[in-house]
Design a protein around this motif. Structure first.
Motif, mmCIF file in Angstrom:
data_model
loop_
_atom_site.group_PDB
_atom_site.id
_atom_site.type_symbol
_atom_site.label_atom_id
_atom_site.label_comp_id
_atom_site.label_asym_id
_atom_site.label_seq_id
_atom_site.Cartn_x
_atom_site.Cartn_y
_atom_site.Cartn_z
ATOM 1 N N LEU A 83 -32.549 30.851 -4.993
ATOM 2 C CA LEU A 83 -32.781 29.747 -5.747
ATOM 3 C C LEU A 83 -32.162 28.569 -5.121
ATOM 4 C CD1 LEU A 83 -33.943 30.359 -9.172
ATOM 5 C CD2 LEU A 83 -35.005 30.819 -7.596
ATOM 6 N N LEU A 84 -30.821 28.653 -5.194
ATOM 7 C CA LEU A 84 -30.003 27.331 -4.396
ATOM 8 C C LEU A 84 -30.770 26.876 -3.646
ATOM 9 C CD1 LEU A 84 -27.482 25.012 -5.212
ATOM 10 C CD2 LEU A 84 -26.145 26.967 -3.939
ATOM 11 N N ARG A 85 -30.709 28.085 -2.396
ATOM 12 C CA ARG A 85 -30.833 27.865 -0.911
ATOM 13 C C ARG A 85 -32.656 27.067 -0.580
ATOM 14 N NH1 ARG A 85 -27.957 29.801 3.296
ATOM 15 N NH2 ARG A 85 -30.495 30.807 4.694
ATOM 16 N N SER A 86 -33.350 27.669 -1.778
ATOM 17 C CA SER A 86 -34.860 27.277 -1.222
ATOM 18 C C SER A 86 -34.659 26.344 -2.082
ATOM 19 C CB SER A 86 -35.309 28.358 -2.684
ATOM 20 O OG SER A 86 -34.939 28.367 -3.471
ATOM 21 N N SER A 87 -33.703 25.431 -2.385
ATOM 22 C CA SER A 87 -34.223 23.734 -3.174
ATOM 23 C C SER A 87 -33.562 23.185 -1.923
ATOM 24 C CB SER A 87 -33.420 23.959 -4.329
ATOM 25 O OG SER A 87 -31.953 23.810 -4.183
ATOM 26 N N HIS A 89 -32.532 20.707 1.526
ATOM 27 C CA HIS A 89 -33.310 20.253 2.488
ATOM 28 C C HIS A 89 -32.878 20.397 3.890
ATOM 29 C CE1 HIS A 89 -30.584 16.509 3.017
ATOM 30 N NE2 HIS A 89 -30.071 17.128 1.201
#
Length: 310
Positions: A83-87, A89
């Motif tokens: 989840l952290l990586r998907s957020s 930029h």
């Protein structure tokens, strides 16, 4: 693989991302000092899990069923990481390369064609940090119980304290390095010389089975080693330009880490078996420090090629 998949894993990605998200060169030094703290945090969490399981569960329960708790908790952490990586930029530099159609299609091929010297230098610079980290955190777990007759819980508490120190000191030295950016090679050289000078204290403390002086010597070595942890990522990111940086760090540091992390315990066991001296592994500290000092001299001669004047 050779058709463009960047080498390396999460750690090179963290170094690369923190370096690209800088405000200026001083900020880059400071941010890079946090990038190698992650493995220490991971080891600390793993030791904490072991401490809790051993404290509250019997050995039979732990062996039969409770070991699965660690895997389940890791799964939840993995979800959080995703989840952290998907957020996240993309970095400004990457977007500029993409807009200018400068994304390298075959980064591995270009890396070995045009950046062989940088790869070798980055590998050599990383040896000291990798070896010292293994000697300070892994080897004591294997042998300190045997040397000092420690109970498992006491031994783990000692190693937890060492890992906490490994987490606290690098950002502190990163801040110092960011205030003295033109002295960062000198800082790392002083840390290497300090390890060489204080290694005999660590050796004789272990050899005479004096726990208190061993812990003092170990903590001093952790402090000197933390200078390497703080500054090494900044060296690595500057050796490679943006378009090849991720692959360059991935190959140089991960190969060094992968090879030496497996070899150091083996070499340690061989040294102890051949010498019949459980403290003989300490010789690896000055040997790896000397390799770094030679590499740092080469880096200093090429300073203007890779580093900005701050």
């Amino acid at each position: 693989f050779l058709q463009g998949i960047p080498a390396g894993g999460e750690l090179p990605g963290a170094i690369w991302f923190l370096a690209e998200e800088r405000k200026n060169e001083r900020d880059k030094i400071l941010k890079c000092s946090f990038s190698l703290v992650g493995p220490q945090i991971g080891l600390l969490l793993s030791l904490a899990v072991v401490l809790l399981l051993q404290e509250y569960l019997s050995y039979e329960t732990l062996l039969n069923q409770a070991w699965r708790i660690a895997f389940l908790s890791t799964g939840f952490l993995g979800i959080g990481g995703y989840l952290l990586r998907s957020s996240l930029h993309e970095t400004r530099d990457y977007n500029l390369m993409k807009a200018g159609h400068k994304i390298v299609q075959y980064p591995v091929r270009e890396l070995f064609k045009n950046y062989r010297f940088e790869l070798i230098l980055a590998f050599s610079l990383s040896i000291f940090e990798v070896v010292a980290f293994c000697l300070l955190t892994v080897i004591p777990i294997i042998y300190f119980n045997q040397i000092f007759g420690l109970k498992s819980f006491s031994s783990l508490l000692i190693h937890v304290s060492v890992l906490i120190a490994c987490i606290i000191f690098p950002p502190i030295f990163g801040k110092i390095a960011s205030l003295l950016p033109n002295k960062i090679i000198l800082l790392t050289e002083l840390s290497a010389w300090s390890v060489i000078i204080f290694s005999p204290l660590f050796y004789f403390s272990i050899d005479s089975a004096k726990l208190f002086s061993t812990l003092i010597a170990q903590m001093l070595l952790v402090i000197f080693f933390s200078v390497q942890v703080a500054i090494l990522p900044y060296f690595l990111v500057n050796l490679f330009p943006t378009h090849i940086r991720y692959s360059g760090i991935g190959f140089s540091f991960n190969v060094c880490d992968g090879i030496l992390w497996g070899l150091v315990p083996i070499i340690t066991n061989i040294l102890i078996s051949k010498t019949q001296n459980i403290a003989s592994f300490v010789i690896l500290f000055p040997l790896s420090a000397i390799i770094f000092l030679i590499s740092a001299r080469i880096l200093k001669k090429n300073w203007n090629k890779y580093f900005f004047n701050i």
